[in-house]
Write a protein that holds these residues in place. Structure first.
Motif, PDB file in Angstrom:
ATOM      1  N   ALA A 126       0.837  -1.195   0.000  1.00 15.47           N
ATOM      2  CA  ALA A 126       0.000   0.000   0.000  1.00 15.47           C
ATOM      3  C   ALA A 126       0.870   1.243   0.000  1.00 15.47           C
ATOM      4  CB  ALA A 126      -0.922  -0.010   1.221  1.00 15.47           C
ATOM      5  N   PHE A 127       0.239   2.367  -0.288  1.00 15.21           N
ATOM      6  CA  PHE A 127       0.908   3.654  -0.150  1.00 15.21           C
ATOM      7  C   PHE A 127      -0.101   4.648   0.408  1.00 15.21           C
ATOM      8  CE2 PHE A 127      -1.192   3.982  -4.187  1.00 15.21           C
ATOM      9  CZ  PHE A 127      -1.404   5.331  -4.458  1.00 15.21           C
ATOM     10  N   GLU A 128       0.401   5.712   0.982  1.00 17.98           N
ATOM     11  CA  GLU A 128      -0.465   6.741   1.546  1.00 17.98           C
ATOM     12  C   GLU A 128      -0.482   7.940   0.620  1.00 17.98           C
ATOM     13  OE1 GLU A 128      -0.485   9.856   5.267  1.00 17.98           O
ATOM     14  OE2 GLU A 128       0.406   7.878   5.607  1.00 17.98           O
ATOM     15  N   TYR A 129      -1.691   8.422   0.321  1.00 16.26           N
ATOM     16  CA  TYR A 129      -1.791   9.578  -0.561  1.00 16.26           C
ATOM     17  C   TYR A 129      -3.141  10.250  -0.337  1.00 16.26           C
ATOM     18  CZ  TYR A 129      -0.402  12.385  -4.595  1.00 16.26           C
ATOM     19  OH  TYR A 129      -0.012  13.424  -5.410  1.00 16.26           O
ATOM     20  N   TRP A 130      -3.339  11.384  -1.050  1.00 16.52           N
ATOM     21  CA  TRP A 130      -4.569  12.152  -0.900  1.00 16.52           C
ATOM     22  C   TRP A 130      -5.622  11.582  -1.831  1.00 16.52           C
ATOM     23  CZ3 TRP A 130      -4.838  15.010   3.226  1.00 16.52           C
ATOM     24  CH2 TRP A 130      -3.644  15.449   3.799  1.00 16.52           C
ATOM     25  N   SER A 131      -6.664  11.015  -1.247  1.00 18.25           N
ATOM     26  CA  SER A 131      -7.787  10.446  -1.977  1.00 18.25           C
ATOM     27  C   SER A 131      -9.036  11.139  -1.439  1.00 18.25           C
ATOM     28  CB  SER A 131      -7.821   8.930  -1.779  1.00 18.25           C
ATOM     29  OG  SER A 131      -9.032   8.362  -2.176  1.00 18.25           O
ATOM     30  N   HIS A 132      -9.883  10.411  -0.689  1.00 14.72           N
ATOM     31  CA  HIS A 132     -11.005  11.074  -0.023  1.00 14.72           C
ATOM     32  C   HIS A 132     -10.469  12.089   0.990  1.00 14.72           C
ATOM     33  CE1 HIS A 132     -15.026  11.471   1.679  1.00 14.72           C
ATOM     34  NE2 HIS A 132     -14.435  11.482   2.857  1.00 14.72           N
ATOM     35  N   ALA A 133      -9.406  11.715   1.645  1.00 14.72           N
ATOM     36  CA  ALA A 133      -8.612  12.558   2.537  1.00 14.72           C
ATOM     37  C   ALA A 133      -7.235  11.902   2.513  1.00 14.72           C
ATOM     38  CB  ALA A 133      -9.231  12.578   3.933  1.00 14.72           C
ATOM     39  N   ALA A 134      -6.460  12.006   3.581  1.00 17.53           N
ATOM     40  CA  ALA A 134      -5.240  11.205   3.663  1.00 17.53           C
ATOM     41  C   ALA A 134      -5.669   9.750   3.831  1.00 17.53           C
ATOM     42  CB  ALA A 134      -4.388  11.657   4.840  1.00 17.53           C
ATOM     43  N   CYS A 135      -5.325   8.913   2.873  1.00 14.23           N
ATOM     44  CA  CYS A 135      -5.808   7.534   2.853  1.00 14.23           C
ATOM     45  C   CYS A 135      -4.683   6.546   2.571  1.00 14.23           C
ATOM     46  CB  CYS A 135      -6.873   7.349   1.772  1.00 14.23           C
ATOM     47  SG  CYS A 135      -8.462   8.136   2.115  1.00 14.23           S
ATOM     48  N   ILE A 136      -4.874   5.337   3.057  1.00  9.48           N
ATOM     49  CA  ILE A 136      -4.071   4.203   2.625  1.00  9.48           C
ATOM     50  C   ILE A 136      -4.727   3.655   1.364  1.00  9.48           C
ATOM     51  CG2 ILE A 136      -3.182   1.923   3.244  1.00  9.48           C
ATOM     52  CD1 ILE A 136      -3.500   2.761   6.188  1.00  9.48           C
ATOM     53  N   LEU A 137      -3.924   3.440   0.329  1.00  7.25           N
ATOM     54  CA  LEU A 137      -4.436   3.018  -0.975  1.00  7.25           C
ATOM     55  C   LEU A 137      -3.687   1.772  -1.441  1.00  7.25           C
ATOM     56  CD1 LEU A 137      -4.282   6.590  -2.506  1.00  7.25           C
ATOM     57  CD2 LEU A 137      -6.374   5.406  -1.843  1.00  7.25           C
ATOM     58  N   PRO A 138      -4.340   0.873  -2.168  1.00  8.13           N
ATOM     59  CA  PRO A 138      -3.639  -0.299  -2.702  1.00  8.13           C
ATOM     60  C   PRO A 138      -2.530   0.145  -3.656  1.00  8.13           C
ATOM     61  CG  PRO A 138      -6.027  -0.555  -2.896  1.00  8.13           C
ATOM     62  CD  PRO A 138      -5.775   0.873  -2.523  1.00  8.13           C
ATOM     63  N   ILE A 139      -1.375  -0.465  -3.569  1.00  6.74           N
ATOM     64  CA  ILE A 139      -0.218  -0.028  -4.351  1.00  6.74           C
ATOM     65  C   ILE A 139      -0.489  -0.096  -5.852  1.00  6.74           C
ATOM     66  CG2 ILE A 139       0.892  -2.303  -4.427  1.00  6.74           C
ATOM     67  CD1 ILE A 139       2.641   1.137  -3.976  1.00  6.74           C
ATOM     68  N   GLU A 140      -1.359  -1.017  -6.288  1.00  8.36           N
ATOM     69  CA  GLU A 140      -1.616  -1.136  -7.721  1.00  8.36           C
ATOM     70  C   GLU A 140      -2.351   0.083  -8.287  1.00  8.36           C
ATOM     71  OE1 GLU A 140      -4.586  -4.078  -5.699  1.00  8.36           O
ATOM     72  OE2 GLU A 140      -2.525  -3.354  -5.385  1.00  8.36           O
ATOM     73  N   LEU A 143     -10.812   5.640 -11.457  1.00 13.60           N
ATOM     74  CA  LEU A 143     -11.232   5.993 -10.102  1.00 13.60           C
ATOM     75  C   LEU A 143     -12.748   6.102  -9.988  1.00 13.60           C
ATOM     76  CD1 LEU A 143      -8.488   8.535  -8.995  1.00 13.60           C
ATOM     77  CD2 LEU A 143      -8.657   6.103  -8.476  1.00 13.60           C
ATOM     78  N   VAL A 144     -13.397   6.561 -11.045  1.00 14.27           N
ATOM     79  CA  VAL A 144     -14.869   6.597 -11.038  1.00 14.27           C
ATOM     80  C   VAL A 144     -15.420   5.182 -10.999  1.00 14.27           C
ATOM     81  CG1 VAL A 144     -16.871   7.118 -12.496  1.00 14.27           C
ATOM     82  CG2 VAL A 144     -15.142   8.873 -12.066  1.00 14.27           C
ATOM     83  N   ARG A 145     -14.854   4.285 -11.787  1.00 16.19           N
ATOM     84  CA  ARG A 145     -15.315   2.897 -11.774  1.00 16.19           C
ATOM     85  C   ARG A 145     -15.078   2.258 -10.408  1.00 16.19           C
ATOM     86  NH1 ARG A 145     -12.788   1.273 -15.878  1.00 16.19           N
ATOM     87  NH2 ARG A 145     -11.007   0.193 -14.951  1.00 16.19           N
ATOM     88  N   LEU A 146     -13.894   2.496  -9.835  1.00 10.94           N
ATOM     89  CA  LEU A 146     -13.603   1.937  -8.509  1.00 10.94           C
ATOM     90  C   LEU A 146     -14.555   2.489  -7.456  1.00 10.94           C
ATOM     91  CD1 LEU A 146      -9.697   1.964  -8.329  1.00 10.94           C
ATOM     92  CD2 LEU A 146     -11.191  -0.023  -8.542  1.00 10.94           C
ATOM     93  N   ALA A 147     -14.854   3.775  -7.530  1.00 12.75           N
ATOM     94  CA  ALA A 147     -15.777   4.368  -6.562  1.00 12.75           C
ATOM     95  C   ALA A 147     -17.156   3.736  -6.689  1.00 12.75           C
ATOM     96  CB  ALA A 147     -15.863   5.877  -6.769  1.00 12.75           C
ATOM     97  N   GLY A 148     -17.609   3.541  -7.920  1.00 10.46           N
ATOM     98  CA  GLY A 148     -18.908   2.909  -8.122  1.00 10.46           C
ATOM     99  C   GLY A 148     -18.946   1.496  -7.591  1.00 10.46           C
ATOM    100  N   ALA A 188     -22.671  12.899  -7.022  1.00  7.50           N
ATOM    101  CA  ALA A 188     -22.009  13.490  -5.855  1.00  7.50           C
ATOM    102  C   ALA A 188     -21.366  12.413  -4.983  1.00  7.50           C
ATOM    103  CB  ALA A 188     -23.006  14.304  -5.040  1.00  7.50           C
ATOM    104  N   ASP A 189     -22.046  11.266  -4.807  1.00  8.40           N
ATOM    105  CA  ASP A 189     -21.474  10.166  -4.022  1.00  8.40           C
ATOM    106  C   ASP A 189     -20.176   9.681  -4.648  1.00  8.40           C
ATOM    107  OD1 ASP A 189     -23.820  10.283  -2.530  1.00  8.40           O
ATOM    108  OD2 ASP A 189     -24.728   8.553  -3.521  1.00  8.40           O
ATOM    109  N   ILE A 190     -20.219   9.477  -5.961  1.00  2.67           N
ATOM    110  CA  ILE A 190     -19.064   8.931  -6.683  1.00  2.67           C
ATOM    111  C   ILE A 190     -17.911   9.926  -6.671  1.00  2.67           C
ATOM    112  CG2 ILE A 190     -18.273   8.236  -8.984  1.00  2.67           C
ATOM    113  CD1 ILE A 190     -21.155   7.050  -9.347  1.00  2.67           C
ATOM    114  N   ALA A 191     -18.212  11.198  -6.877  1.00  2.86           N
ATOM    115  CA  ALA A 191     -17.166  12.215  -6.865  1.00  2.86           C
ATOM    116  C   ALA A 191     -16.511  12.316  -5.496  1.00  2.86           C
ATOM    117  CB  ALA A 191     -17.754  13.569  -7.266  1.00  2.86           C
ATOM    118  N   ASP A 192     -17.308  12.204  -4.440  1.00  6.15           N
ATOM    119  CA  ASP A 192     -16.797  12.370  -3.083  1.00  6.15           C
ATOM    120  C   ASP A 192     -15.834  11.259  -2.686  1.00  6.15           C
ATOM    121  OD1 ASP A 192     -17.088  13.731  -0.337  1.00  6.15           O
ATOM    122  OD2 ASP A 192     -17.589  11.638   0.122  1.00  6.15           O
ATOM    123  N   TYR A 193     -15.978  10.075  -3.272  1.00  6.42           N
ATOM    124  CA  TYR A 193     -15.208   8.920  -2.788  1.00  6.42           C
ATOM    125  C   TYR A 193     -13.703   9.170  -2.880  1.00  6.42           C
ATOM    126  CZ  TYR A 193     -14.956   4.075  -1.280  1.00  6.42           C
ATOM    127  OH  TYR A 193     -14.740   2.932  -0.529  1.00  6.42           O
TER     128      TYR A 193
END
Length: 391
Positions: free
Chosen positions: A84-98, A208-213, A222-227
């Motif tokens: 994983a890596f940490e980056y700015w997503s919804h906020a500061a988040c842990i994200l899958p490295i892929e 990222l839109v597909r992953l959020a959905g 708005a839900d999808i954009a916020d994710y």
């Protein structure tokens, strides 16, 4: 913008709620074999936050889905083997490295940003990168200190430089050590096959839109954009070819999109009963939480104490696919203290008691004490259930 086909599927509000619960890992048997890493991949992002009451939020998220997973196991799952890596997503988040390549659009945006809140002294950026190259991984303290003064946001030049390098993608947070970020060069920390910014903005946004959905099951724009905190126009530009399908949801009053794979199989199985972190992705977006659950959720940690309604770190209680109450917890030795409890009604008492006892066991508490129940006549059924479960 792509012209969208008319919605082919109509969902009831209850069907949408169940799709959301399954997509977030709260309906059906948990995938214990995949464990914490499976939860991270399933959600796409796990939010970090400095507040720690029972545990930190990134620990509470897998606990809520898997049960009493060891807290050291949680951190190891996130940070070992370059998972994983940490980056700015919804906020500061842990994200899958892929997903590293798919945040290239945001790294480019930061590099092109003309204004910053902090001044970067000349030479500090190159010095920090050079030091990480020769000595890393290092914390900001190791690099020379994180703050100029004791003020929270008064960063040193070193801290400004390393955080700027993280935003640009030259540096990665490879773990948290005593809650401090540990930085290393991306060229060492990110697998070579993923270490690129080759994808254009459109491809990044589409992914990222597909992953959020998929992580939401079904959601409005708005839900999808916020994710992942995208702009509405960014979502509009790619949602037509994201793979999500337009649907209508009874009572939502606005267009929605769903993961087609989620629509193929009706969601069924056992519901989780658990306390939720206020930063859990099930309840990230307040309007969505109200729309799906009829439940108003607001973190009051940053609200002046005298103005708080439900408490500093009020945790919603999920049971039977509904939000049935909230608990503001604390710890005193080996006692979990419910400083304030709100219940949706008498029938919620057993579920709230169960959630409290299970959470207490997870954080190595042997007792639960209730201080205040918002509706006084519900105190007796709650304490009776707690006594039964603790006996």
């Amino acid at each position: 913008m792509t012209t969208l086909p008319p919605p082919a599927t109509e969902l009831s509000a209850d069907e949408a709620r169940r799709l959301a619960l399954r997509a977030q890992g709260f309906l059906g048997a948990p995938d214990r074999r995949a464990g914490v890493r499976g939860v991270l991949r399933h959600l796409g992002a796990v939010q970090l936050d400095t507040i720690s009451v029972l545990a930190r939020s990134h620990e509470l998220v897998p606990y809520a889905r898997l049960g009493a997973v060891g807290r050291r196991t949680v951190d190891d799952a996130y940070w070992t083997d370059t998972h994983a890596f940490e980056y700015w997503s919804h906020a500061a988040c842990i994200l899958p490295i892929e997903e590293w390549p798919h945040f290239a659009f945001r790294r480019r945006a930061y590099r092109n940003r003309p204004h910053w809140n902090h001044h970067l002294p000349d030479g500090d950026y190159d010095r920090v990168v050079k030091q990480l190259r020769t000595e890393g991984p290092l914390t900001a303290t190791d690099l020379g200190g994180a703050k100029k003064t004791s003020e929270w946001w008064d960063w040193s030049g070193t801290k400004v430089a390393v955080e700027r390098a993280l935003m640009y993608g030259e540096v990665v947070c490879v773990e948290r050590r005593g809650w401090k970020r540990v930085y290393d060069l991306a060229e060492r920390a990110v697998p070579a096959a993923l270490l690129h910014d080759d994808l254009d903005d459109t491809e990044c946004l589409r992914r990222l839109v597909r992953l959020a959905g998929q992580s939401l099951g079904v959601g409005t724009r708005a839900d999808i954009a916020d994710y992942h905190r995208l702009k509405a126009e960014q979502v509009d530009a790619v949602i037509g070819d994201s793979g999500l399908v337009p649907v209508t949801v009874q009572g939502w009053g606005r267009p929605a999109w769903a993961d087609p794979a989620a629509l193929e199989t009706p969601p069924r199985g056992r519901h989780r009963t658990t306390l939720l972190s206020p930063f859990d992705s099930l309840i990230w977006e307040r309007a969505r939480t109200e729309r799906i659950f009829g439940f108003t959720h607001r973190l009051e940690a940053y609200v002046p104490k005298q103005k708080r309604v439900h408490g500093y770190f009020a945790m919603p209680v999920l049971a039977g696919g509904r939000l049935v109450g909230r608990v503001d917890p604390a710890r005193e030795g080996r006692t979990l203290v419910a400083k304030q409890v709100t219940l949706a009604g008498r029938k919620a008492a057993p579920a709230v008691a169960q959630a409290l006892v299970e959470a207490a066991s997870w954080v190595d508490c042997t007792d639960v004490r209730v201080e205040r129940v918002e509706t006084p006549e519900l105190r007796e059924p709650l304490t009776r259930e707690l006594a039964r479960l603790l006996a």
